[in-house]
Enzyme design. Sequence first.
Site, PDB file in Angstrom:
ATOM      1  N   ASP A   8     -15.767 -13.727  -0.986  1.00 46.75           N
ATOM      2  CA  ASP A   8     -16.314 -14.302  -2.286  1.00 46.75           C
ATOM      3  C   ASP A   8     -16.134 -15.769  -2.127  1.00 46.75           C
ATOM      4  OD1 ASP A   8     -13.796 -14.603  -3.402  1.00 46.75           O
ATOM      5  OD2 ASP A   8     -14.436 -13.648  -5.282  1.00 46.75           O
ATOM      6  N   CYS A  65     -11.067 -12.270  -1.475  1.00 48.39           N
ATOM      7  CA  CYS A  65     -11.388 -12.723  -2.686  1.00 48.39           C
ATOM      8  C   CYS A  65     -10.052 -13.357  -3.474  1.00 48.39           C
ATOM      9  CB  CYS A  65     -11.963 -11.781  -3.463  1.00 48.39           C
ATOM     10  SG  CYS A  65     -11.197 -10.247  -4.132  1.00 48.39           S
ATOM     11  N   THR A  67      -7.912 -12.470  -6.041  1.00 51.72           N
ATOM     12  CA  THR A  67      -6.784 -11.532  -6.034  1.00 51.72           C
ATOM     13  C   THR A  67      -6.692 -10.275  -4.797  1.00 51.72           C
ATOM     14  OG1 THR A  67      -8.025  -9.769  -7.228  1.00 51.72           O
ATOM     15  CG2 THR A  67      -6.736 -11.851  -8.451  1.00 51.72           C
ATOM     16  N   HIS A  98       1.362   2.827   8.461  1.00 50.82           N
ATOM     17  CA  HIS A  98       1.187   4.183   7.593  1.00 50.82           C
ATOM     18  C   HIS A  98      -0.118   4.473   7.022  1.00 50.82           C
ATOM     19  CE1 HIS A  98       5.856   3.794   6.317  1.00 50.82           C
ATOM     20  NE2 HIS A  98       5.613   3.753   7.794  1.00 50.82           N
ATOM     21  N   HIS A 133       1.837  10.477   8.596  1.00 54.44           N
ATOM     22  CA  HIS A 133       0.632   9.558   7.866  1.00 54.44           C
ATOM     23  C   HIS A 133      -0.538  10.212   8.082  1.00 54.44           C
ATOM     24  CE1 HIS A 133       4.111   7.176   7.006  1.00 54.44           C
ATOM     25  NE2 HIS A 133       4.495   7.258   8.298  1.00 54.44           N
TER      26      HIS A 133
HETATM   27  C1  RB5 Z   1     -13.436 -14.973  -8.559  1.00 53.30           C
HETATM   28  O1  RB5 Z   1     -13.185 -15.661  -9.684  1.00 53.30           O
HETATM   29  C2  RB5 Z   1     -12.345 -13.753  -8.746  1.00 53.30           C
HETATM   30  O2  RB5 Z   1     -12.501 -12.802  -9.833  1.00 53.30           O
HETATM   31  C3  RB5 Z   1     -12.566 -12.802  -7.594  1.00 53.30           C
HETATM   32  O3  RB5 Z   1     -12.600 -13.650  -6.181  1.00 53.30           O
HETATM   33  C4  RB5 Z   1     -11.636 -11.716  -7.486  1.00 53.30           C
HETATM   34  O4  RB5 Z   1     -10.463 -12.124  -7.598  1.00 53.30           O
HETATM   35  C5  RB5 Z   1     -11.998 -10.535  -8.086  1.00 53.30           C
HETATM   36  O5  RB5 Z   1     -11.204  -9.631  -7.616  1.00 53.30           O
END
Ligand code: RB5
Length: 143
Positions: A8, A65, A67, A98, A133
């Site tokens: 993203d 993305c 996180t 694993h 596994h």
């Molecule tokens: C974008 O702001 C953020 O929410 C996205 O990149 C991600 O971390 C969502 O899980």
Amino acid sequence: MTLGICCDHAGFDYKQRLIAYLEEKKYQIKDFGTYSSESMDYPDVAHPLAEAVESGEVEKGIAMCGTGNGMVMTLNKHQGIRAGLAWNEEIGKLVKQHNDANVLVLPARFIPFDMVCRITDVWLDSEFEGGRHQRRIDKIPIK
Ligand code: RB5
């Protein structure tokens, strides 16, 4: 090997740099977007990447993305996908050894780019260990 990659807006800069890094290493890359740092919704790229891995159009996938959690949640809705989140090299190795992760997910806002490369390298170079596994991953899909 052909790898699919998606991100993203939070992962856009790292995706561009990772594509260049992997192409230098002679991997074939299919880029599923996003194609700018404009705000967008990660499921819009995660679902097409998951479908490409499931169909065999690409062998493995990499998703980023902020996180990593939105990508992992979306990708793992697909029965054929084992998407694993990794933020250091040890986890990158174990998620292949694993869990036989067929999509690697990276938290772009929380690790430096050189860590993205090191995790990707170790994940690509590690082998699934099978055995106990295999039994465990066989129990993951909901029939
Ligand atoms: C974008 O702001 C953020 O929410 C996205 O990149 C991600 O971390 C969502 O899980």
